[in-house]
Design a protein around this motif. Structure first.
Motif: not given
Length: 201
Positions: A73-83
């Motif tokens: 997975v590749h997640v934007d630094d600020r999107q971890w909670p949503t992901a």
């Protein structure tokens, strides 16, 4: 395995706890070390999210853990909670039918039914919650009742003699018998029960 008829409510508690912790991860903490020494916080989150999505695939019909393995997975630094929250919701939906608990599956620790597979997900989720909590130095209290149940699962799935080689766990660490269940779980899976960010170097 373990006598737990339906692991889904336990797993939901585990993913809820993990979600609470992930909400506390700021971009500045992503490079911080964790007790799971092969990962920094970002690497740990990537592993947890990928693992969760792999169990989604098993719930959706895959019967072999190799076939179910999710892509990195590749997640934007600020999107971890949503992901992570979205992955946990997908996990709930994928295993919503009770019949999924009866399906035969092949996991790294052997042939199991869906019930046994979900216990593996529970083990990973609760253990990595301890890793993340220690890495963040958070005051969020662990779910010790859930940790105690997960420790029983860990002793069955990952006995002390099953270490080394392809097994991704270090030998059991000594820890006081009256230590919190979450600490005893971490020690059973080879973590340093006294680990802190300050001691990690």
């Amino acid at each position: 395995m373990s006598g737990i008829e339906d692991p889904r409510p336990l797993l939901r508690r585990g993913t809820d706890g993990m979600s609470t912790l992930v909400e506390r991860v700021s971009p500045e903490r992503l490079a911080a070390p964790t007790p799971c020494t092969e990962f920094d916080v970002r690497g740990l989150l990537e592993h947890v999210l990928t693992m969760t999505l792999s169990y989604v695939h098993l719930g959706e019909g895959a019967v072999d853990s190799d076939d179910a393995e999710a892509a990195p997975v590749h997640v934007d630094d600020r999107q971890w909670p949503t992901a992570y929250r979205e992955a946990a919701e997908r996990l709930d939906k994928a295993w919503a039918e009770a019949a999924s608990l009866e399906r035969s599956m092949s996991m790294p620790w052997g042939a199991v039914d869906g019930r046994g597979a979900l216990l593996g997900c529970l083990l990973d989720t609760v253990t990595h919650s301890w890793d993340l909590a220690r890495a963040l130095g958070t005051t969020v209290a662990p779910d010790e009742e859930l940790a105690a149940t997960t420790l029983e699962v860990a002793r069955e799935i990952m006995p002390a003699e099953r270490r080394g080689g392809a097994t991704p766990f270090a030998p059991v660490r000594p820890v006081s018998e009256d230590a919190p269940a979450s600490t005893r779980l971490a020690a059973w899976l080879g973590r340093d029960p006294e680990w802190t960010p300050e001691r990690s170097g």
